[in-house]
Structure formats: C-alpha cells, structure tokens
Design an enzyme around this catalytic site. Structure first.
Site, mmCIF file in Angstrom:
data_model
loop_
_atom_site.group_PDB
_atom_site.id
_atom_site.type_symbol
_atom_site.label_atom_id
_atom_site.label_comp_id
_atom_site.label_asym_id
_atom_site.label_seq_id
_atom_site.Cartn_x
_atom_site.Cartn_y
_atom_site.Cartn_z
ATOM 1 N N HIS A 68 -12.179 79.461 87.884
ATOM 2 C CA HIS A 68 -13.081 80.430 87.286
ATOM 3 C C HIS A 68 -14.336 80.591 88.142
ATOM 4 O O HIS A 68 -14.752 81.693 88.468
ATOM 5 C CB HIS A 68 -13.441 79.913 85.895
ATOM 6 C CG HIS A 68 -14.020 80.946 85.006
ATOM 7 N ND1 HIS A 68 -13.239 81.883 84.365
ATOM 8 C CD2 HIS A 68 -15.302 81.210 84.660
ATOM 9 C CE1 HIS A 68 -14.018 82.667 83.652
ATOM 10 N NE2 HIS A 68 -15.264 82.281 83.813
ATOM 11 N N ASP A 81 -6.569 102.432 72.708
ATOM 12 C CA ASP A 81 -7.631 102.007 71.793
ATOM 13 C C ASP A 81 -7.551 100.479 71.701
ATOM 14 O O ASP A 81 -6.840 99.920 70.872
ATOM 15 C CB ASP A 81 -7.396 102.671 70.426
ATOM 16 C CG ASP A 81 -8.448 102.289 69.403
ATOM 17 O OD1 ASP A 81 -9.176 101.305 69.630
ATOM 18 O OD2 ASP A 81 -8.520 102.960 68.366
ATOM 19 N N LYS A 127 -7.646 84.573 72.729
ATOM 20 C CA LYS A 127 -8.574 85.369 73.546
ATOM 21 C C LYS A 127 -8.035 85.473 74.967
ATOM 22 O O LYS A 127 -8.103 86.527 75.597
ATOM 23 C CB LYS A 127 -9.959 84.711 73.518
ATOM 24 C CG LYS A 127 -11.064 85.530 74.173
ATOM 25 C CD LYS A 127 -11.224 85.272 75.651
ATOM 26 C CE LYS A 127 -12.397 86.051 76.230
ATOM 27 N NZ LYS A 127 -12.514 85.919 77.683
ATOM 28 N N GLU A 157 -14.152 90.320 83.811
ATOM 29 C CA GLU A 157 -14.136 88.862 83.961
ATOM 30 C C GLU A 157 -13.406 88.496 85.262
ATOM 31 O O GLU A 157 -12.231 88.834 85.442
ATOM 32 C CB GLU A 157 -13.458 88.217 82.743
ATOM 33 C CG GLU A 157 -13.632 86.718 82.704
ATOM 34 C CD GLU A 157 -13.065 86.097 81.426
ATOM 35 O OE1 GLU A 157 -13.120 86.738 80.366
ATOM 36 O OE2 GLU A 157 -12.549 84.969 81.520
#
Ligand code: MEV
Length: 447
Positions: free
Chosen positions: A395, A298, A282, A86
């Site tokens: 962004h 992991d 998130k 991202e």
C-alpha cells in the site's frame, strides 16, 4: 476572510457568477478560479455534456482511469478499465488477475436479473377484500402501463409480477404493491419508477371506482412509489479454484497448504465478526466500484445493495466463502448487484462508453460478472497481503508517489526516492526525511 453568507437563487446564476459567490470570501480566490478553469474540457461540446450531467456544475473533478490487464473470466480475456483514487487497487486487482490467469481464471455466472419496485400505501379497510380483488387490480395496473412497457416487452423484459404485501402487523394499515421487473440490459430505474407512479395513480382510481368498497374504504393514502435498490435476485457468483499445490508461489513465507489454511481462517473471521466483515467487503467494493465508475454505473445503488445482501441471513457477514476439500482450494464470491449497459450514463459519458467498448460491449449479465470478478480479484489480493506481508508494504509503495507529490518532489527526487524505497520501508515521515536529506545532499537514514 469575508463572512460566508446564504446564497439566494444559486441555481439561477450562471457558472462564473456561482464561482464568484462561493469564492468571494476566500483569500486565494484568483488562484482557485484559475485552477477550477484549468480542469474544464477544451472541447466546449464535451464540457457542456458534463455541465448538464448535474446541477450547479462549476468544473470537472478528475480521477485516475487505469487498466487491470489479463483478467480471465469464463475463458475470455479482458483488460478491465478501473476508475479509482486509492493507489493500490489497480495493482492489487492486476496481481490477482495475473495469478489466477494461469490457474483457470475466474468463473462467473448470473442467477437472475429481476428487480423490485414498491408502491407503499396506507388504507383502512377490509384486507381480505383487497387480497380477493388483487387479480383485478393487477390486470388494471398492467393495462395502465402497457404503452410504457411496450419497448421493454419487445426486448423480452417488462413487468413480471405484482403482488399485494400486507404489512399491517408491522405498521397500522400499511400495504405494498410489490412489483417484479425485468429491465434487460438497462439499469431500469426510470422505467421502474415511471411504472410505479402509474400503478399508484391507477390504484387510487380503483379504490374510487370499485363497487365492492364502502365509502369509508375509497380513501387510500399513497405514501411513495419507488424502486428498491435491494435486488436480491440479481445475483452473480464468482469463483476461483485450484489444487492446493498450485498455490505455490503465491507467497514465499508460507507453504501452499499453510497459505490455504491461513486464508480460510481470515475468511471465517470475516464471516463471524462484523467489524472485519465490513472491511473485507470494502476490499471487494474497491474492485466493483472502480469498474462501476469506469462504466458509468450507479455505484451507490450497487454498494447499498451489496451491503444489504451481506446481511441477508440476519447478520452482516462476508460476501465470500472458502473451502478446502480433497486438496482443492476454492474461493467464491456471491453478491447481488444491478447494472445497465444501455441507457443512463453508459452512452452519454464519453469514457463510460469507451470502457464498455474495451470490454467488448457486454450485456448487463456479462458486466455483472466482470464487476464481481474484479471485486473478487481485489479481495483475494487484500486477504493474501493481510495474511502474509501485511497490507502496508504494498500500500505504502503505491502511495509513495502521492507522498512525494505532497512534498512537491522534482522528477529527479522522485526517481531517487523510488530507487531508495525499493529497499526501505515507506512512511510519510520516512519520505519527508529522505527528501530533506537529498535536498541537503546528505545520505538518507530511512530504515
Ligand atoms: C483497503 O482499501 C482494503 C482492505 O482494507 C481490504 C481488507 O482489509 O480486506 C485492505
């Protein structure tokens, strides 16, 4: 296009045969084959290592490996490796790290590192008897795994406790052996699961041998033996704080106090609304996962645990909290996460190993603090943007190169676009128009 068919014995085929099988119905077969080959490592030994990480490997999948510099954690400066696709994540973390580096940096601490594993079993018998016999059972389980745990014990870890959990009220005849482990600097999944499977075998023996049981009670059904990825005791806390006046410069549209108060509202919303909480968290995992990937962790286990932890009070909520007291803005993140700095991929994956080196070979506790800090750094930047300029400005600026690549822009076109979009709003169609214009040698009309 030929019809896609079931492939028998796929795992037994060699790599090129596998590629043939999956591509034979696709039109661009030869181009795809060449491309898949191009992503293989030039060093056959390194490639073999990657091929063997997983099953049915046909090539490698690249991800950007970036650095978020100047992250001050407990007075120590880190330049943190991040693996993420991202566009804005590394930039967001870097901005936040820079901002807080002149305001005392991030302070982090680890509460505990204990992990849980369970043997789930069904048994029709006298539960009181089982509770009474638990000290004997525990002793036998510890003895049975003494060899397996010897190295871990030598490192100061091992099995800390084993308790019987009676769940018969929730599910007929259902019990657990719930064991607590300290796996030191390793993630310890294999260690825990090996111990649990031994526990299960020993438990079966115990029921057969113990003279206190009736014949009917000798029968136990082991349902499964597996660690829990919910590690609510592996808790790391991270915080930033500064006098409100020191927030000056964080944004040019709000005063420091307005910023602090608006920020507080945004966090309160994430605490009470699960839709916002999920997105808020998130943003935290943007940072945590990127470092987890770079250091060979992991990340699925880390995410699963983090989201369960976010629901620990009965409702999913923000992992962060904020206070404004006595003129001080204080922002905290509390998250449960389990990591390892030895074992697993950490020494095997060449870049995971290098990432840990860049971080001065942290132990598990230190890595937990680094991960949480990067989560907080990303979240701070995200919430800051959301309550000020909005998220799309930064962004889309970061996404500009992706859009240009999508349209196959040349280097000269990219340079022109980067210059142009310094003062224009980036959007997919805006970039497309811009390229059409400069390709037709017109002046672009992007607003
Ligand atoms: C995007 O990857 C992450 C954000 O949505 C996080 C947030 O909304 O807090 C910007």
């Amino acid at each position: 296009m030929r019809k896609r068919e079931l492939i028998a014995g796929f795992s037994k085929l060699d790599r090129l045969q596998k590629i043939d099988k999956v591509l034979h119905h696709i039109q661009e077969e030869q181009n795809i084959k060449a491309e898949l080959e191009s992503y293989r490592h030039t060093n056959p030994q390194v490639q073999k290592l990657f091929d063997e990480f997983s099953e049915n490997t046909i090539t490698n999948f690249f991800m950007p490996y970036g650095i978020s510099p100047n992250v001050l954690i407990n007075g120590k400066l880190y330049h943190v490796p991040m693996v993420i696709e991202e566009s804005s994540v590394v930039a967001a973390a870097s901005n936040s790290a820079k901002f807080w580096s002149t305001r005392g940096g991030f302070k982090a601490s680890v509460k505990s590192m204990h992990k849980i594993g369970q043997v789930h079993f069904v048994w029709e018998g006298d539960g009181a008897k089982l509770h009474y016999l638990m000290p004997d059972i525990k002793e036998r389980l510890i003895k049975r795994t003494a060899l397996i745990t010897s190295n871990m014990r030598a490192r100061g870890g091992g099995i800390l406790d084993i308790e019987l959990v009676d769940m018969t009220a929730q599910l007929d005849n259902y019990y657990q052996l719930k064991a607590t482990f300290d796996t030191r600097d390793s993630m310890g999944a294999n260690f825990i699961n090996t111990c649990l499977e031994e526990f299960a075998a020993e438990l079966r023996m115990f029921f057969l041998e113990c003279k206190h049981f009736t014949d009917h009670e000798r029968d136990v059904q082991i349902i499964m033996s597996i660690l829990s990825n919910f590690t609510p005791e592996c808790v790391v806390e991270c915080l930033v704080e500064c006098p409100i006046d020191d927030l000056a410069g964080v944004d040019d549209t709000l005063t420091p106090l307005e910023f602090a108060q608006k920020f507080e509202k945004a966090v309160r919303i994430a605490q009470i609304d699960i839709h916002r909480a999920t997105t808020h968290n998130k943003g935290i995992f943007n940072g945590i996962d990127a470092v987890a990937l770079a250091t060979g962790q992991d990340f699925r286990a880390i995410e699963a645990c983090g989201h369960t932890f976010a629901s620990r009070n009965g409702r999913y909520s923000s992992l962060t909290d904020v206070s404004i007291e006595n003129g001080v803005f204080k922002y905290t993140l509390t998250v449960a996460l389990a990591v390892g700095t030895i074992g697993g991929l950490t020494a095997l994956h060449p870049l995971a190993k290098r990432s840990l080196q860049l971080l001065d070979n942290p132990n598990a506790e230190q890595l937990m603090m680094i991960l949480a800090t990067m989560g907080m750094a990303n979240n701070f930047s995200a919430v800051k943007s959301l309550i000020t300029k909005g998220i799309q400005l930064g962004h889309m600026k970061m996404h500009l190169l992706n859009i240009l690549n999508h349209f196959g822009a040349t280097l000269a076109e990219k340079e022109a676009a980067v210059e142009h979009f310094k003062t224009h709003k980036v959007s997919f169609s805006g970039v497309e128009d811009f390229l059409i214009c400069i390709r037709e040698k017109e002046v672009p009309n992007t607003i």
